[in-house]
Design a protein around this motif. Structure first.
Motif, PDB file in Angstrom:
ATOM      1  N   GLY A 172       0.819  -1.207   0.000  1.00  0.00           N
ATOM      2  CA  GLY A 172       0.000   0.000   0.000  1.00  0.00           C
ATOM      3  C   GLY A 172       0.849   1.251   0.000  1.00  0.00           C
ATOM      4  N   ASP A 173       0.193   2.383   0.180  1.00  0.00           N
ATOM      5  CA  ASP A 173       0.892   3.669   0.098  1.00  0.00           C
ATOM      6  C   ASP A 173       1.553   4.019   1.431  1.00  0.00           C
ATOM      7  N   ASN A 226     -12.201   6.814  -5.059  1.00  0.00           N
ATOM      8  CA  ASN A 226     -10.756   7.026  -5.161  1.00  0.00           C
ATOM      9  C   ASN A 226     -10.425   8.059  -6.238  1.00  0.00           C
ATOM     10  N   ASP A 272       1.629   3.397  -4.484  1.00  0.00           N
ATOM     11  CA  ASP A 272       0.550   2.725  -3.772  1.00  0.00           C
ATOM     12  C   ASP A 272       0.796   1.226  -3.628  1.00  0.00           C
ATOM     13  N   THR A 330      -2.611   3.451   6.325  1.00  0.00           N
ATOM     14  CA  THR A 330      -2.191   2.242   5.621  1.00  0.00           C
ATOM     15  C   THR A 330      -1.316   1.386   6.526  1.00  0.00           C
TER      16      THR A 330
END
Length: 205
Positions: free
Chosen positions: A9-10, A200, A43, A15
């Protein structure tokens, strides 16, 4: 147990919190046996430093080529600072070079097979995403990263065979997974990964 983490993930606090929740709930020893980094977009590798700093990582398989971002350099530094058992690029794995394997036999009836997309040296980060099949107790899961586009999928779709579960390419974007691939792998279930659901900022799926 064998723990596998695919991407991180980012690089946001939320996160990292979710990552820890998932890993801590599912890992008995807090040792991640395999980290697979599919491609260098933020990401997908944004929280890799956190993962490497927080958990013991044994083996890493990652995308081919470099990237210009600071996050990419941080990712490389994290790999270099970890006392790894093995470090493999996807092409080393595909070609069974330097101790890397195209097929990882993880346990009886559990294996990962990396798929040769014929695109791992592409300049586009999404296009060189690692694609693999996880097979566990006769259930087959196809992971596609962000490797989207009909021309790319056509190159590898007949190398996969039928799967039970498909992780839709590129978060279910317009070019994410074409009909030909769906027909070739014939999944029972499809997963779309989307961090902020339908709002998003990229506008997909």
């Amino acid at each position: 147990s064998i723990d596998i983490l695919v991407d991180s993930g980012d690089n946001r606090v939320a996160t990292r919190q979710v990552l820890s929740e998932v890993i801590d709930e599912n890992s008995e020893d807090k040792v991640i046996d395999y980290v697979i980094a599919t491609h260098p977009d933020a990401d997908h590798i944004g929280s890799m430093k956190y993962v490497f700093d927080t958990y013991d990582i044994l083996n890493v398989i990652y995308f081919e080529g470099t990237h210009t971002s600071n996050l990419y350099q941080t990712f490389v530094d994290s790999i270099n600072n970890e006392n790894l058992v093995s470090e493999c690029t996807i092409l080393q794995s595909i070609n069974n070079q330097n101790g890397c394997k195209k097929v990882l036999e993880l346990a009886p009836s559990v294996k990962i097979e990396f798929i040769d997309t014929e695109n791992y040296t592409a300049s586009d980060p999404n296009g060189r995403s690692i694609v693999f099949v996880l097979e566990a107790y006769e259930t087959r899961l196809l992971m596609t990263g962000d490797a989207d586009g009909a021309s790319l999928e056509t190159k590898y779709m007949n190398k996969v065979g039928d799967v039970d579960i498909l992780k839709m390419a590129h978060h279910g974007s317009r070019q994410g997974t074409n009909t030909s691939l769906l027909e070739a792998v014939d999944p029972e279930y499809v997963i779309i990964t989307n961090g902020s659901y339908f709002g998003n900022r990229h506008g997909h799926p």
